[in-house]
Write a protein that holds these residues in place. Structure first.
Motif, PDB file in Angstrom:
ATOM      1  N   ALA A 177       0.831  -1.207   0.000  1.00 27.32           N
ATOM      2  CA  ALA A 177       0.000   0.000   0.000  1.00 27.32           C
ATOM      3  C   ALA A 177       0.865   1.255   0.000  1.00 27.32           C
ATOM      4  N   GLU A 178       1.924   1.257   0.787  1.00 28.54           N
ATOM      5  CA  GLU A 178       2.811   2.414   0.841  1.00 28.54           C
ATOM      6  C   GLU A 178       3.503   2.630  -0.503  1.00 28.54           C
ATOM      7  N   ARG A 179       4.013   1.571  -1.105  1.00 24.77           N
ATOM      8  CA  ARG A 179       4.693   1.681  -2.392  1.00 24.77           C
ATOM      9  C   ARG A 179       3.727   2.151  -3.474  1.00 24.77           C
ATOM     10  N   HIS A 180       2.527   1.584  -3.500  1.00 23.92           N
ATOM     11  CA  HIS A 180       1.559   1.962  -4.523  1.00 23.92           C
ATOM     12  C   HIS A 180       1.144   3.419  -4.345  1.00 23.92           C
ATOM     13  N   SER A 181       1.026   3.866  -3.113  1.00 24.76           N
ATOM     14  CA  SER A 181       0.676   5.255  -2.836  1.00 24.76           C
ATOM     15  C   SER A 181       1.720   6.209  -3.404  1.00 24.76           C
ATOM     16  N   ARG A 182       2.982   5.905  -3.209  1.00 22.37           N
ATOM     17  CA  ARG A 182       4.055   6.760  -3.725  1.00 22.37           C
ATOM     18  C   ARG A 182       4.058   6.769  -5.251  1.00 22.37           C
ATOM     19  N   LEU A 183       3.727   5.644  -5.850  1.00 23.93           N
ATOM     20  CA  LEU A 183       3.776   5.556  -7.308  1.00 23.93           C
ATOM     21  C   LEU A 183       2.649   6.331  -7.979  1.00 23.93           C
ATOM     22  N   ILE A 184       1.446   6.288  -7.403  1.00 23.61           N
ATOM     23  CA  ILE A 184       0.317   6.935  -8.065  1.00 23.61           C
ATOM     24  C   ILE A 184      -0.029   8.289  -7.455  1.00 23.61           C
ATOM     25  N   GLY A 185       0.623   8.638  -6.338  1.00 20.44           N
ATOM     26  CA  GLY A 185       0.415   9.952  -5.756  1.00 20.44           C
ATOM     27  C   GLY A 185      -0.925  10.142  -5.081  1.00 20.44           C
ATOM     28  N   ILE A 186      -1.496   9.084  -4.536  1.00 13.92           N
ATOM     29  CA  ILE A 186      -2.775   9.150  -3.835  1.00 13.92           C
ATOM     30  C   ILE A 186      -2.583   8.575  -2.433  1.00 13.92           C
ATOM     31  N   GLU A 187      -3.048   9.296  -1.425  1.00  9.96           N
ATOM     32  CA  GLU A 187      -2.917   8.831  -0.050  1.00  9.96           C
ATOM     33  C   GLU A 187      -3.915   7.702   0.223  1.00  9.96           C
ATOM     34  N   PRO A 188      -3.475   6.629   0.857  1.00  9.29           N
ATOM     35  CA  PRO A 188      -4.395   5.525   1.171  1.00  9.29           C
ATOM     36  C   PRO A 188      -5.226   5.819   2.409  1.00  9.29           C
ATOM     37  N   VAL A 189      -6.401   5.217   2.461  1.00 15.71           N
ATOM     38  CA  VAL A 189      -7.279   5.312   3.626  1.00 15.71           C
ATOM     39  C   VAL A 189      -7.509   3.909   4.155  1.00 15.71           C
ATOM     40  N   GLN A 190      -7.166   3.683   5.421  1.00 13.20           N
ATOM     41  CA  GLN A 190      -7.303   2.371   6.048  1.00 13.20           C
ATOM     42  C   GLN A 190      -8.715   2.206   6.602  1.00 13.20           C
ATOM     43  N   SER A 191      -9.273   0.990   6.458  1.00 16.50           N
ATOM     44  CA  SER A 191     -10.573   0.679   7.031  1.00 16.50           C
ATOM     45  C   SER A 191     -10.667  -0.823   7.237  1.00 16.50           C
ATOM     46  N   GLU A 192     -11.783  -1.274   7.788  1.00 15.09           N
ATOM     47  CA  GLU A 192     -11.991  -2.711   7.968  1.00 15.09           C
ATOM     48  C   GLU A 192     -12.100  -3.426   6.630  1.00 15.09           C
ATOM     49  N   GLU A 193     -12.401  -2.694   5.580  1.00 14.01           N
ATOM     50  CA  GLU A 193     -12.541  -3.284   4.243  1.00 14.01           C
ATOM     51  C   GLU A 193     -11.221  -3.320   3.489  1.00 14.01           C
ATOM     52  N   GLY A 194     -10.121  -2.891   4.109  1.00 12.14           N
ATOM     53  CA  GLY A 194      -8.821  -2.897   3.464  1.00 12.14           C
ATOM     54  C   GLY A 194      -8.255  -1.493   3.330  1.00 12.14           C
ATOM     55  N   VAL A 195      -7.401  -1.314   2.346  1.00 12.35           N
ATOM     56  CA  VAL A 195      -6.772  -0.021   2.081  1.00 12.35           C
ATOM     57  C   VAL A 195      -7.358   0.527   0.795  1.00 12.35           C
ATOM     58  N   ARG A 196      -7.894   1.746   0.850  1.00 12.09           N
ATOM     59  CA  ARG A 196      -8.599   2.308  -0.301  1.00 12.09           C
ATOM     60  C   ARG A 196      -7.890   3.560  -0.817  1.00 12.09           C
ATOM     61  N   PHE A 197      -7.848   3.677  -2.154  1.00  9.78           N
ATOM     62  CA  PHE A 197      -7.314   4.860  -2.828  1.00  9.78           C
ATOM     63  C   PHE A 197      -8.432   5.464  -3.674  1.00  9.78           C
ATOM     64  N   ASP A 198      -8.677   6.740  -3.513  1.00  9.70           N
ATOM     65  CA  ASP A 198      -9.678   7.437  -4.319  1.00  9.70           C
ATOM     66  C   ASP A 198      -9.025   7.851  -5.625  1.00  9.70           C
ATOM     67  N   ALA A 199      -9.254   7.066  -6.667  1.00  9.76           N
ATOM     68  CA  ALA A 199      -8.605   7.298  -7.959  1.00  9.76           C
ATOM     69  C   ALA A 199      -9.565   7.872  -8.991  1.00  9.76           C
ATOM     70  N   GLY A 200     -10.575   8.599  -8.539  1.00 13.43           N
ATOM     71  CA  GLY A 200     -11.496   9.212  -9.488  1.00 13.43           C
ATOM     72  C   GLY A 200     -12.742   8.375  -9.670  1.00 13.43           C
ATOM     73  N   PRO A 201     -13.103   8.061 -10.915  1.00 12.51           N
ATOM     74  CA  PRO A 201     -14.308   7.258 -11.130  1.00 12.51           C
ATOM     75  C   PRO A 201     -14.220   5.865 -10.520  1.00 12.51           C
ATOM     76  N   VAL A 202     -13.006   5.334 -10.365  1.00 18.60           N
ATOM     77  CA  VAL A 202     -12.813   3.968  -9.887  1.00 18.60           C
ATOM     78  C   VAL A 202     -11.912   3.977  -8.657  1.00 18.60           C
ATOM     79  N   ASP A 203     -12.422   3.472  -7.540  1.00 24.83           N
ATOM     80  CA  ASP A 203     -11.593   3.317  -6.349  1.00 24.83           C
ATOM     81  C   ASP A 203     -10.677   2.111  -6.508  1.00 24.83           C
ATOM     82  N   ILE A 204      -9.483   2.213  -5.934  1.00 28.14           N
ATOM     83  CA  ILE A 204      -8.574   1.063  -5.836  1.00 28.14           C
ATOM     84  C   ILE A 204      -8.620   0.579  -4.390  1.00 28.14           C
ATOM     85  N   ARG A 205      -8.914  -0.701  -4.177  1.00 25.57           N
ATOM     86  CA  ARG A 205      -8.953  -1.251  -2.826  1.00 25.57           C
ATOM     87  C   ARG A 205      -8.020  -2.450  -2.752  1.00 25.57           C
ATOM     88  N   LEU A 206      -7.154  -2.443  -1.753  1.00 28.67           N
ATOM     89  CA  LEU A 206      -6.256  -3.562  -1.511  1.00 28.67           C
ATOM     90  C   LEU A 206      -6.734  -4.301  -0.269  1.00 28.67           C
TER      91      LEU A 206
END
Length: 279
Positions: A177-206
């Motif tokens: 999650a940390e590496r992917h955040s640095r690569l795409i320039g989006i801060e991750p948000v932690q939750s019970e559902e995993g790690v989420r990135f707000d990437a516009g129309p499509v969220d990325i969830r790990l």
């Protein structure tokens, strides 16, 4: 981008799920420059915003003709690469290079498919050995030909692609999650559902592999030893109508709360989550 080793099998699977697909659009990077069956089929959806398109790309490589990079990426059926829009490709390539990522740059030309446009795309792909989850950025100066509403009408009532889900071995989730955040320039948000990135129309969830195994065991999902792009969430107009359609077509699906799950065996290697579009 979803890999379908046999484009006809992939097409049949997604049509059975109720999607409308474009004809196979042959292109040179995937080995179709000479008319061979290397290319992509698109599922166009209406969930874009601010000029960003929203679609799935079912891609097939001809092993002895495709570019070496595409042969590395299109190695197994199912989701293989997250495709992002970027207005400034050079800025991203410079950023990735500063993080030790090898970047591949090229252009690809696509033919029109009836009322759906074609055109040329500038593409930068992160080398598969440099990133935990495969992604690229693309740019085309004219995307108007991809907005014809007729291609967004699907038998299953699909409206938008809203989420892509990556599955990561439990012990690697924080680092990936940390590496992917640095690569795409989006801060991750932690939750019970995993790690989420707000990437516009499509969220990325790990999510951790143990979570995927628990939630998707009954639809035949199996984790891998390395991080993988595994699932997609598609929103539909009416979930009950969608579920009836799947049952009528013999698609094995599982209702879980406000989501209907379809397993890799019925979705050409993908885990597909269907839910209703929020108004």
């Amino acid at each position: 981008m979803l890999c379908t080793s046999d484009w006809r099998v992939g097409r049949q699977a997604y049509e059975r799920l109720g999607f409308r697909l474009t004809p196979l659009r042959r292109n040179a990077p995937m080995g179709g420059g000479d008319g061979a069956d290397g290319g992509s089929q698109l599922v166009m959806l209406g969930g874009g915003r601010d000029g960003i398109l929203n679609y799935l790309e079912l891609s097939t490589a001809v092993p002895d003709k495709a570019a070496p990079l595409m042969r590395q990426i299109l190695i197994h059926d199912g989701p293989v690469m997250m495709v992002h829009y970027a207005a400034d490709i050079a800025r991203f390539t410079e950023h990735w290079s500063s993080l030790g990522v090898q970047v591949h740059r090229f252009e690809a030309a696509f033919p029109a498919s009836g009322s759906l446009g074609g055109g040329r795309f500038d593409i930068a792909i992160a080398d598969p050995q440099s990133v935990p989850l495969q992604f690229n950025v693309v740019c085309s100066t004219d995307r108007s030909g991809y907005r014809d509403a007729e291609w967004q009408v699907h038998d299953n009532g699909a409206l938008a692609w809203r989420e892509v889900i990556g599955v990561v071995p439990d012990g690697d989730l924080d680092a990936v999650a940390e590496r992917h955040s640095r690569l795409i320039g989006i801060e991750p948000v932690q939750s019970e559902e995993g790690v989420r990135f707000d990437a516009g129309p499509v969220d990325i969830r790990l999510i951790a592999a143990s979570m995927a195994e628990a939630e998707w065991r009954d639809i035949g999902f199996q984790t891998r030893a390395a991080p993988q792009i595994a699932g997609l969430r598609i929103t539909v107009r009416d979930l009950a109508t969608f579920e009836k359609l799947m049952t009528s077509r013999g698609v094995a699906c599982l209702r879980s709360g406000d989501t209907v799950l379809v397993g890799p065996q019925d979705a050409a290697g993908s885990v597909m989550l269907f839910s209703e579009e929020l108004s």
